[in-house]
Design an enzyme around this catalytic site. Structure first.
Site, PDB file in Angstrom:
ATOM      1  N   LYS A 178       0.856  -1.185   0.000  1.00 51.07           N
ATOM      2  CA  LYS A 178       0.000   0.000   0.000  1.00 51.07           C
ATOM      3  C   LYS A 178       0.892   1.235   0.000  1.00 51.07           C
ATOM      4  CE  LYS A 178      -2.699   2.751   3.276  1.00 51.07           C
ATOM      5  NZ  LYS A 178      -3.343   2.783   4.609  1.00 51.07           N
TER       6      LYS A 178
ATOM      7  N   TRP B 268      -9.465   0.137   0.077  1.00 50.06           N
ATOM      8  CA  TRP B 268     -10.646   0.716   0.739  1.00 50.06           C
ATOM      9  C   TRP B 268     -10.299   1.756   1.802  1.00 50.06           C
ATOM     10  CZ3 TRP B 268     -10.185  -4.822   0.984  1.00 50.06           C
ATOM     11  CH2 TRP B 268     -10.744  -5.470  -0.126  1.00 50.06           C
ATOM     12  N   HIS B 269      -9.168   2.393   1.645  1.00 49.11           N
ATOM     13  CA  HIS B 269      -8.774   3.428   2.602  1.00 49.11           C
ATOM     14  C   HIS B 269      -8.967   4.826   2.015  1.00 49.11           C
ATOM     15  CE1 HIS B 269      -5.884   0.353   4.724  1.00 49.11           C
ATOM     16  NE2 HIS B 269      -7.172   0.038   4.835  1.00 49.11           N
ATOM     17  N   TYR B 270      -9.907   4.967   1.104  1.00 45.61           N
ATOM     18  CA  TYR B 270     -10.123   6.267   0.474  1.00 45.61           C
ATOM     19  C   TYR B 270     -10.637   7.277   1.504  1.00 45.61           C
ATOM     20  CZ  TYR B 270     -14.815   4.152   0.003  1.00 45.61           C
ATOM     21  OH  TYR B 270     -16.007   3.514   0.233  1.00 45.61           O
ATOM     22  N   HIS B 271     -10.305   8.544   1.273  1.00 43.29           N
ATOM     23  CA  HIS B 271     -10.579   9.579   2.260  1.00 43.29           C
ATOM     24  C   HIS B 271     -10.604  10.946   1.582  1.00 43.29           C
ATOM     25  CE1 HIS B 271      -6.244   8.733   2.019  1.00 43.29           C
ATOM     26  NE2 HIS B 271      -6.041  10.010   2.258  1.00 43.29           N
TER      27      HIS B 271
END
Length: 544
Positions: free
Chosen positions: A400, A481-484
């Protein structure tokens, strides 16, 4: 004055919040949780929280200790759903495309398949379970009080964090990381430290998931109402005779389409708090008339305030995964070990033959719901096939990119809050992100070639590595799935998460973050919900 500058006040407030003023309910038997169809047409509360996710649940539980709280969740309950609760079923909920699914799929304009939560507990009901705190430097840069942050982490961990079993596959990856120089060996820890470590997990030793919804066990049952299948369509504002808009209610619809209104009680300390997630929070602000004027006009939405930064600054950490086959079965495990390289990447691992969907073998789409590089590959079926008799046997090592530096934007697609907005993340737009990815893939290559992977059952013939790390990064990029972003601090909200230019409205969730905290954000988002709940109650005590 910063009310947390005094440790004596912090301790007193902490004792107040922890005081056993009432008996608590135990998950899943919450007396205060019900379907929105059972709610009145009009109701009044001190706090209305939109979104029962990773931030919303701890926030609501904390505020309920000294105020009346309405928590509105557009999805259902995470309990008694084996696709959510069982570790071995990970991926099944993500590949469920039904309207009743706890996940809602979207495809970014970059062509990458992604998902957003539609369930109480939010992303903690869908993710791979890794639990790790943000680094001390991150906490300091965010302007958070370190003592209260640590207390808030511990409050979360008492309910939902566990030490993983650390089986052969995860141990082999750890040994490989240490062998190639990702040192020191930090053992098991929740802390974010350079080197190699085993982090925590929200799965207990029985493989049962514990979500942010479990934090509602802390709630005062007499001070909270949780409504399921309650979709908020817009925030209501009072504007005449005021210098700036004042939020004073919301309109939500139940599963039958019936409209309901919830209003704030009288009092300047009462607030609406949006915790609808990275997509949902900027989307709801725009649907309510707060956003870029051109977008509001295009959708024929009455403008409450022209706020050009809403929906801007959208980030998603690029992830690339390499599958490593094994000659014999590998234990089922999600993310447990991580190498924090100090070079802008994190290297993690997951594996096991049931990894993608449950008991008797996983489908191709279960796997590619998690690790598909582009939507076109899934739809065209131009990818490796799996048979139920011979599912994946081995594990994934993934990297990541931290940050990231590349940024995108979000726009409304329709005026329906159930429809996904249009999202662009612009993966690798910043060349430094691509350089970081290349270094991560090179680290994975060294791990696979290490002595730790020369011994079965950790690896075996057939493990193939990309000929060009740069091409591999670009062609196989997917999400973790760590979008921000979208309501970033300093642009849309201030340091207290109050929407700039509007009274009695805050946003508290990952949409406010411009840089992802550590290797996995969920611990920090749950912490933030608790942290801000304590801080808001402190303000309530000192100003009353």
């Amino acid at each position: 004055m910063d009310i947390f500058g005094s440790w004596s006040l912090l301790v007193a407030l902490s004792l107040f919040v922890h005081s056993p003023i009432c008996s608590s309910d135990k998950a899943p038997n919450y007396s205060f949780m019900r379907d929105a169809t059972e709610s009145p047409t009009t109701s009044y509360y001190d706090y209305i929280i939109v979104g029962g996710g990773t931030a919303g649940c701890p926030l609501a539980a904390t505020l309920s200790q000294n105020a009346s709280v309405l928590l509105l969740e557009r999805g259902g309950s995470p309990y008694n759903n084996p696709n959510i609760t069982r570790l071995s079923a990970f991926g099944a909920a993500l590949s469920d495309l039904s309207e009743a699914s706890p996940s809602q799929r979207f495809i970014s304009e970059d062509g990458v398949i992604n998902s957003r939560a539609r369930v109480l507990g939010g992303g903690s009901a869908l993710n791979a379970g890794f639990y790790t705190r943000a680094g001390t430097k991150y906490v300091r840069n965010m302007g958070w009080d370190g003592g209260l942050a640590n207390e808030s982490y511990r409050w979360v961990e008492a309910k939902v964090a566990f030490q993983p079993p650390m089986g052969q596959w995860q141990t082999a990856v750890r040994d490989g990381l240490l062998e190639v120089g990702i040192v020191p060996n930090n053992g098991f820890t929740y802390d974010h430290i350079n080197g190699t470590k085993f982090g925590g997990t929200i799965f207990d030793r029985n493989g049962h998931r514990h979500t942010a919804a479990d934090l509602l066990e802390y709630a005062n049952p007499k001070g909270i109402t949780v409504l399921l299948h309650a979709t908020v369509h817009r925030i209501l504002f009072r504007t005449p005779g005021t210098t700036k808009p004042i939020a004073n209610g919301v309109v939500y619809r139940d599963r039958t389409g019936q409209a309901h209104r919830a209003y704030l009680k009288e009092g300047s300390l009462n607030e609406i708090i949006v915790s609808a997630g990275t997509l949902g929070s900027p989307q709801l602000l725009m649907l309510s008339g707060v956003g870029p004027s051109a977008q509001l006009q295009a959708q024929n939405i009455t403008m409450v305030m022209d706020q050009p930064h809403v929906g801007q600054g959208m980030y998603d950490n690029p992830m690339n995964a390499v599958f490593i086959p094994s000659p014999i079965p590998v234990e089922v495990s999600l993310i447990e070990v991580v190498g924090i390289t100090g070079e802008g990447t994190y290297v993690e691992a997951a594996g096991g033959e049931n990894f993608g969907g449950g008991g008797s073998g996983s489908s191709t789409k279960d796997y590619y719901a998690m690790f598909s590089p582009k939507a076109t590959l899934v739809e065209s079926n131009s990818m490796p096939k799996l048979s139920s008799a011979q599912p994946f046997q081995g594990g994934f090592i993934l990297e990541k990119v931290m940050g990231p530096l590349s940024t995108g934007h979000l726009e409304l697609r329709t005026r329906n809050p159930n429809d996904n907005p249009v999202v662009t993340f612009n993966y690798f737009q910043n060349p430094d992100d691509l350089k970081r990815c290349v270094r991560g893939i090179q680290t994975i290559e060294r791990v696979v070639q290490s002595k730790a992977f020369a011994r079965p059952p950790r690896s075996g013939p057939g493990a193939s590595l990309p000929p060009s790390a740069e091409e591999f990064c670009q062609h196989t990029v997917t999400t973790i799935w760590h979008y921000h972003g979208g309501c970033v601090v300093g642009r849309v909200v201030d340091g207290d998460y109050k929407v700039i230019g509007i009274d009695r409205l805050r946003v508290i969730d990952m949409s406010t973050v411009g840089y992802c905290p550590g290797t996995n954000p969920q611990a920090t988002v749950m912490m933030l919900g608790r942290y801000m709940g304590v801080k808001i109650l402190g303000e309530r005590l000192t100003k009353k």
